[in-house]
Design an enzyme around this catalytic site. Structure first.
Site, short mmCIF file in Angstrom:
data_model
loop_
_atom_site.label_atom_id
_atom_site.label_comp_id
_atom_site.label_asym_id
_atom_site.label_seq_id
_atom_site.Cartn_x
_atom_site.Cartn_y
_atom_site.Cartn_z
N CYS A 54 -9.44 17.38 0.16
CA CYS A 54 -9.98 16.44 1.14
C CYS A 54 -9.33 16.57 2.52
CB CYS A 54 -9.83 15.00 0.64
SG CYS A 54 -10.72 14.66 -0.89
N HIS A 62 2.84 20.35 3.54
CA HIS A 62 2.48 20.80 2.19
C HIS A 62 3.69 20.60 1.28
CE1 HIS A 62 0.67 22.97 -1.07
NE2 HIS A 62 -0.32 23.46 -0.34
N HIS A 106 -5.65 3.75 17.64
CA HIS A 106 -6.62 3.72 16.55
C HIS A 106 -6.20 4.65 15.41
CE1 HIS A 106 -9.27 1.53 19.26
NE2 HIS A 106 -9.07 2.48 20.16
N ASN A 113 -16.39 8.05 -0.54
CA ASN A 113 -15.43 9.10 -0.22
C ASN A 113 -16.21 10.40 -0.01
OD1 ASN A 113 -13.49 11.10 -0.14
ND2 ASN A 113 -12.36 10.40 -1.94
N HIS A 152 -7.89 8.68 5.73
CA HIS A 152 -8.85 9.25 4.78
C HIS A 152 -9.33 8.19 3.78
CE1 HIS A 152 -10.78 11.57 1.74
NE2 HIS A 152 -9.78 11.49 0.88
#
Length: 453
Positions: free
Chosen positions: A181, A260, A346, A383, A350
């Site tokens: 995602c 990561h 702002h 989603n 996700h």
């Protein structure tokens, strides 16, 4: 001859004063330094515009329809149906979210052809909309980057788009898959790097996830969750490094930070595609997912903070870390959480699920209204994977909340496990009346439901 030349140089040296030499050398150094600066300086990346896919009303999946569908299809036993019903009712996803036509069939038809049809429907629609809106000839696109995690056909998705719109033969095209995602920001990162190298270019970035082939028909609860959360959607983003585009661009990319933490086994296995004991393939969402996302966000924040936060906030954070080490405070006790609202107006978190949005709000010490765009996107569109952060930015535009000079933080999470951030600065006056994916329903939001409680 040599003697006369030496006499000439000696005469010139005698006539030139030391002050003149110093000024001349200083000017030369400044000119060289300026030339090197303008040659190697970071080129600005502008976001001219973007568009999000708006599915037709005929593809809506109200809760009652979803439950009836899985009951009639016979794919799940009673316990699995009850579990999905319970989770869906508390998911924060409303009756307007959509799924592709093949998922509405009984049983769902998840063939390669059907998946191609979904992909083409989403991408062809948004590319046509974006290019026609700005009267852009497809042959003027220099770079094309697409991302779709779980569908990687041959020819690639970029080839599908190139064939449809007739992009030129020397276009630089890249197709990303398996990136989860967070791939939307990864695609922006790749396009940014290419735009840094190639001058006067337009880049088109396409982000989506194919829902058609990824329904899970087994009984594992952790693998049933994607059936409930994921919905149909996609986004097309037009970027440029041309200075003249600044006057028509909406945003300028200021920072992009990628993290990561896949070297950690728990993080690596937190989102995992695999078969269950009966051989049904699905995507497992582990119970550790929220903890992993928080860890990844914390790591990402440590790199992003120095780039955007005021020095006073950074010093306070550093002092709290020193105090923790000196007095051996347990866990995160005593660590000051930087207030990113001092630098960011702002937030686009996700829309992975209510728990994800709640967790990130808590981690960043945000107010509920800061997560409104994320919650309403989850409610209206579900989603949509990598494109969800663009629906959120679209929501803020439709609400008229973006002002010139405002900064927006897009936060994306994905398998691996990854946390990626992009900071955009609004450089133009955004007209909220211009049509976008929210135009027909924006007056209904925010909803007066428990999604904001």
């Amino acid at each position: 001859m040599e003697t006369s030349l030496l006499r000439s140089f000696s005469f010139l040296a005698a006539e030139i004063s030391p002050i003149f030499l110093i000024n001349f050398l200083a000017t030369t150094v400044l000119v060289i330094a300026a030339a090197l600066y303008f040659h190697f300086r970071s080129k600005s990346i502008y976001l001219i515009d973007f568009t999000c896919y708006l599915p037709p009303d005929s593809l809506r999946v109200p809760t009652s329809n979803f439950i009836e569908h899985i009951e009639i299809s016979g794919m799940h036993d009673r316990e699995s149906v009850d579990f999905q019903t319970k989770v869906l009712e508390r998911s924060g996803i409303g009756a307007e979210s959509c799924m592709p036509i093949t998922v509405h069939e009984i049983p769902p038809y998840s063939s390669l052809k059907a998946t191609r049809n979904e992909t083409e429907t989403v991408l062809f629609t948004i590319v046509k909309d974006l290019l026609s809106k700005h009267k852009i000839n497809p042959k003027s696109i220099d770079i094309l980057v697409s991302n779709c995690s779980l569908f990687s056909p041959t020819p690639s998705i970029t080839s599908m788009v190139i064939n449809k719109f007739g992009f030129r033969s020397n276009i630089k095209s890249i197709n990303l898959s398996g990136m989860g995602c967070s791939a939307g920001i990864l695609s922006i990162s790749l396009a940014k790097d290419l735009l840094k190298v190639h001058k006067n270019c337009l880049a088109l970035v396409l982000s989506m996830e194919a829902v058609t082939p990824n329904g899970y028909g087994g009984r594992m609860k952790s693998m049933l969750l994607p059936n409930i959360l994921f919905r149909m959607g996609g986004a097309a983003i037009l970027l440029s490094n041309r200075k003249q585009e600044k006057r028509i661009a909406k945003y300028e990319l200021q920072h992009l930070v990628r993290t990561h933490i896949g070297s950690d086994d728990e993080a690596y296995q937190s989102v995992f595609q695999q078969p269950d004991e009966a051989g049904h393939v699905g995507v497992l969402l582990s119970r550790a997912l929220l903890r992993v996302a928080t860890k990844a966000l914390r790591s990402n924040m440590s790199e992003l903070g120095p780039l955007v936060l005021p020095y006073s906030v950074q010093l306070r954070y550093a002092w709290s870390v020193i105090c923790k080490k000196l007095w051996f405070l347990p866990s995160e006790k005593g660590i000051y959480v930087p207030n990113f609202k001092k630098a960011i107006e702002h937030f686009c978190i996700h829309a992975g699920g209510r728990a994800v949005i709640d967790g990130i709000e808590d981690s960043l010490k945000l107010h509920k209204e800061d997560g409104e765009a994320s919650r309403m996107t989850l409610h209206r569109f579900g989603n949509t994977s990598s494109s969800s952060i663009w629906y959120e930015l679209c929501y803020l535009e439709a609400k008229g909340r973006l002002k010139k000079g405002n900064r927006v933080w897009q936060i994306a999470f994905g398998s691996g496990f990854k946390c990626n951030s992009a900071i955009w600065k609004c450089i133009s006056d955004i007209d909220p009346t211009k049509r976008n994916a929210w135009s027909d329903s924006i007056h209904f939001y925010p909803t007066q439901t428990d999604t904001l409680n």
